[in-house]
Design an enzyme around this catalytic site. Sequence first.
Site, PDB file in Angstrom:
ATOM      1  N   GLY A 577       0.811  -1.213   0.000  1.00 43.64           N
ATOM      2  CA  GLY A 577       0.000   0.000   0.000  1.00 43.64           C
ATOM      3  C   GLY A 577       0.833   1.246   0.000  1.00 43.64           C
ATOM      4  O   GLY A 577       2.037   1.213  -0.262  1.00 43.64           O
ATOM      5  N   PHE A 579       1.969   2.928   2.286  1.00 44.59           N
ATOM      6  CA  PHE A 579       3.031   3.047   3.265  1.00 44.59           C
ATOM      7  C   PHE A 579       4.170   2.045   3.075  1.00 44.59           C
ATOM      8  O   PHE A 579       5.235   2.203   3.635  1.00 44.59           O
ATOM      9  CB  PHE A 579       2.469   2.838   4.673  1.00 44.59           C
ATOM     10  CG  PHE A 579       1.482   3.893   5.052  1.00 44.59           C
ATOM     11  CD1 PHE A 579       1.807   5.230   4.931  1.00 44.59           C
ATOM     12  CD2 PHE A 579       0.234   3.543   5.518  1.00 44.59           C
ATOM     13  CE1 PHE A 579       0.903   6.215   5.288  1.00 44.59           C
ATOM     14  CE2 PHE A 579      -0.675   4.523   5.876  1.00 44.59           C
ATOM     15  CZ  PHE A 579      -0.339   5.859   5.765  1.00 44.59           C
ATOM     16  N   VAL A 582       2.711  -5.128   3.186  1.00 48.40           N
ATOM     17  CA  VAL A 582       1.875  -5.647   4.254  1.00 48.40           C
ATOM     18  C   VAL A 582       2.036  -7.162   4.298  1.00 48.40           C
ATOM     19  O   VAL A 582       1.960  -7.825   3.257  1.00 48.40           O
ATOM     20  CB  VAL A 582       0.386  -5.300   4.029  1.00 48.40           C
ATOM     21  CG1 VAL A 582      -0.430  -5.690   5.242  1.00 48.40           C
ATOM     22  CG2 VAL A 582       0.215  -3.832   3.710  1.00 48.40           C
ATOM     23  N   LYS A 596       2.065  -4.139   8.733  1.00 49.69           N
ATOM     24  CA  LYS A 596       2.476  -3.178   7.716  1.00 49.69           C
ATOM     25  C   LYS A 596       3.855  -2.669   8.064  1.00 49.69           C
ATOM     26  O   LYS A 596       4.042  -2.079   9.133  1.00 49.69           O
ATOM     27  CB  LYS A 596       1.541  -1.976   7.755  1.00 49.69           C
ATOM     28  CG  LYS A 596       0.550  -1.979   6.672  1.00 49.69           C
ATOM     29  CD  LYS A 596      -0.247  -0.728   6.660  1.00 49.69           C
ATOM     30  CE  LYS A 596      -1.495  -1.041   5.856  1.00 49.69           C
ATOM     31  NZ  LYS A 596      -2.280   0.108   5.550  1.00 49.69           N
ATOM     32  N   ASP A 700      -7.364  10.484   3.539  1.00 51.20           N
ATOM     33  CA  ASP A 700      -6.908   9.707   2.390  1.00 51.20           C
ATOM     34  C   ASP A 700      -7.872   8.555   2.142  1.00 51.20           C
ATOM     35  O   ASP A 700      -7.481   7.403   2.028  1.00 51.20           O
ATOM     36  CB  ASP A 700      -5.485   9.200   2.639  1.00 51.20           C
ATOM     37  CG  ASP A 700      -4.825   8.715   1.344  1.00 51.20           C
ATOM     38  OD1 ASP A 700      -5.365   9.025   0.254  1.00 51.20           O
ATOM     39  OD2 ASP A 700      -3.796   8.019   1.421  1.00 51.20           O
TER      40      ASP A 700
END
Length: 875
Positions: A577, A579, A582, A596, A700
Amino acid sequence: MTMARSIPDFSFALLASLASALVLSVQAQQIPGFISIDCGASNEYPDNDIKAIYSTDEEFIDSGKNMQVSTENIYDYKLQYGRNLRSFPDGKRNCYTLRPDRGNSITYLIRATFWYGNYDMRNKTPSFDLYIDVNYWATVNTSAFYYEEILYLSKADYIQVCLVNTGNGVPFISALELRTLEDDFYGVGSGLLRLLWRYDIGRSLNSSIRHPDDVYDRIWAPINYDAFLTLNTTSAIDLFDDNDAYKFKIPGEVLQTAQTAKNASFSMDIWWDTSSSATKWVVYFHFVEIGRLTNGLQSELTISTNDNQFVKTVTLEYLKPVVVVSTPMSGSKITFSFASTDKSGNPPILNAVEIYAVSDLPNVPTAQDDVKAIDAIKDTYQIKRESWQGDPCVPRNDTWDGLSCSYGNPPRIISLILSSGNLTGEIISSLSHLSTMEYLDLSNNQLTGAIPETLAELQDLRYLNLSGNNLSGSVPEALKKKVMDNTLNMSLTGNVNLCQADNCPRKKKQKNILVPVVTSVSSFFVVLFGALAIVWLIKRKRIPESSERTLRLKNRPFKYGELSRITGNFGRVIGEGGFGKVYLGTLDNGTEVAVKILSKSSKQGYKEFQAEAQLLMIVHHGKLVSLFGYCDDFKHVALIYEYMANGNLRQHLSGKVKMNPTEDHLKVLTWSKRLQIAVDAAQGLDYLHNGCKPPIIHRDLKTANILLNENFRAKIADFGLSRAFATENDSYVSTCPAGTFGYLAPEFQSCGNLNKKSDVYSFGIILFELITGQPAIMTSQDGNANMHILQWLIPIVESGDIQRIMDPRLQGKFDINLAWKVVEIAMSCTRSTAIQRPDINDVLADLKESLVNKSSGSLEMSYLNLQFDSAPVAR
Ligand SMILES: *[C@@H]1O[C@H](CO)[C@@H](O)[C@H](O)[C@H]1NC(C)=O
Ligand SMILES: *[C@@H]1O[C@H](CO)[C@@H](O)[C@H](O)[C@H]1NC(C)=O
Ligand SMILES: *[C@@H]1O[C@H](CO)[C@@H](O)[C@H](O)[C@H]1NC(C)=O
Ligand SMILES: *[C@@H]1O[C@H](CO)[C@@H](O)[C@H](O)[C@H]1NC(C)=O
Ligand SMILES: *[C@@H]1O[C@H](CO)[C@@H](O)[C@H](O)[C@H]1NC(C)=O
Ligand SMILES: *[C@@H]1O[C@H](CO)[C@@H](O)[C@H](O)[C@H]1NC(C)=O
Ligand SMILES: *[C@@H]1O[C@H](CO)[C@@H](O)[C@H](O)[C@H]1NC(C)=O
Ligand SMILES: *[C@@H]1O[C@H](CO)[C@@H](O)[C@H](O)[C@H]1NC(C)=O
Ligand SMILES: *[C@@H]1O[C@H](CO)[C@@H](O)[C@H](O)[C@H]1NC(C)=O
């Protein structure tokens, strides 16, 4: 007479014949306004008779053990929720916390079901008390399949159902159900109505009627008195007349059967012996004339009690329901007579009856601010004490261990002793929200960080013991002053890093976090500027010092190495994702989690991240993906989330995942699943915006952040993080802190503070994705040109042809009127000016309405077998 409502043997022949019929029936689903818990169940499941989804205890309680009734009893009843139960061998009081969507000041039907079924193989039925919030509800003492039901007007946003051990065996519960009533048409007011019986009179079948025939899932047990004639009709009852009876929404099937006296010169009597002559009873009689009337004659009857406490005459019209509510009655025997008047051509009739005991609610709960503060303290420090359940101060005998309270109206917390309680982390500000606190002992823990100045705001504080911790920084002047003034006894010994001198080194400047405060300014200002100004005040907030670089998960410190272990050395990537990657992990207790690992490119500091993560760990809601914990050492940053088996919504809309790996063709999210997902996501967002104080702005929101569980129920992920962490998508909007291109509201594409209305815009885009299956930024077939989804669809919608925007994978399987409705909702969310967009709360209400309309029209019967020990008697 007892108050037991028991359910005897169920016919299996009936079951078998039903099984085939059910294949064609409407699927069970999450019903708005229902909370259905199968206590002790290991999985959520749909009950195809009741047409509702029953969930596990998980979200509602954290104590007790799952058990199953003994094998010789397990098939005695058909109702699945009877087969297992949750028992509470530990603790005096154990409480379920229900958080209905509609919140407080709403009437709820709450039903608790119990079936002992010799689950502990001791053949000894326990007896225990049941409480609703802080007040006594009932004593449970039966081995029969039994339920207790009340109508209750909630005063807080949550309702607690508590089982209290009275020393007569281990409390248990089989099921807990909450149903939201549209209105207080039963007139519950500030009291409580406890159900004694609810009968469908004249029904000759053994099965009870409940949901989906009864929209409120009241259980109507059949009864037939030999003393009366039985009557039924197949003509439809007029349920849509705008009268009082309509509000009760009594199912037509219940009203279509009745009993009458032999002829108009006979009367009907119904009576019961009460267990206590002090109890007050209220009776709801439901009448409909279902017999044809002879020309020129009316149907008219008088309802009266033998002592004339109550007399009422009603005229009945053919197929039109009438509800008569008695005044509160008391006495050792209550008798009602029904007699035709002289004018009446028909004998007296009775179609259904409900009898309730009226109870007071004498106990006042602890002040809400204190409850919120102590709950935050419990959550933050992960305090697991047996007595820390239910209301902190009330009932008096069950006050939480370590607390003392003053018992005014309302009760307040005045003392808190958490010495030697393994507390870690900072001293949180919630402690200073216990505004009447006089005595605070936090000695002998591992508390770190500074002593907050806000503790000095506690006016009545006269004892503060912080000795034996690892606090640092200096002692706030205001506290020192109180000690000098002799109004406070303070002990700080054993904090080696704490500077108690007068000339301590100054702390470095703290960073600020924005807390929005909306202030309307004076009318002078309004006149001056011609508009209402909204001022965003910046409020100081302490950021914890990052001394503790461990993950706090279920009260257990985690190391990075352990993350590696639970993820099988980061073996299974389940997503990638904004960031970073995961991974799937499994905790030692078997719980699956999503781990994550955050990419190192992030620009913002760890401290901000930590402060934010700590905040988010206490945000819990069924429609938000829970953050279990985080790990933040010098090299690695990770977030540990609840695992969502079906990935994210974007994947499903783009058709990139197979819903079932064993099938080779792709399955498509059906229209009704999409609607459900929209409602789920709106509920989650509504909680962030309107249920959290201060509100949390997601910043977001996108389909990639809507995750789906094994039943395709949606939860929102990654809320609140974009503030502390930059996303990869930053490249699109390099000057802004958050947001993803395509979802960002027009007013923020340049830059600015994201607010609630920008989340609503993003939600509108998500709705359009659900409708069309297209991504927010559509790519042309050659892959060169990009187009925003609104640019594409607005001209088509304006031309009135929404068929062309509908996802072709739905293959036309949707209701066009409903589709229009959802398109309209999405259009309102994506209006170009923020002020024109609705609040998410209104969006949610509109969506729910669509969902309800969709699910109406189901006329499946739910078969439930009920019999009663001692029903009212008739002659
Ligand atoms: C429970 O019911 C049984 C049988 O009716 C009775 O003997 C017993 O005293 C009751 N127990 C309690 C605690 O009320
Ligand atoms: C209605 O009456 C008929 C004939 O007496 C009976 O067979 C039927 O079961 C009744 N229906 C209900 C719902 O009681
Ligand atoms: C209804 O229940 C009674 C008692 O349990 C039983 O005797 C009777 O046969 C049942 N009737 C039907 C139609 O199932
Ligand atoms: C009612 O029935 C009784 C006998 O069962 C009869 O004597 C009487 O006339 C009847 N009354 C009416 C109004 O039909
Ligand atoms: C609670 O305390 C009162 C007296 O303070 C006592 O009479 C009562 O029995 C207690 N109740 C329970 C359930 O322990
Ligand atoms: C504190 O932690 C220790 C070790 O983990 C444990 O033995 C003890 O019971 C805990 N004490 C409390 C009050 O939770
Ligand atoms: C503070 O707590 C410690 C440890 O519990 C205790 O030894 C000490 O006496 C307390 N100080 C005061 C002033 O009560
Ligand atoms: C106390 O905190 C400091 C950092 O502030 C840390 O280095 C030290 O190990 C801690 N001591 C104990 C006993 O936890
Ligand atoms: C502080 O403790 C002393 C000695 O125990 C006591 O006399 C005094 O009243 C206390 N002060 C306050 C403000 O409670």
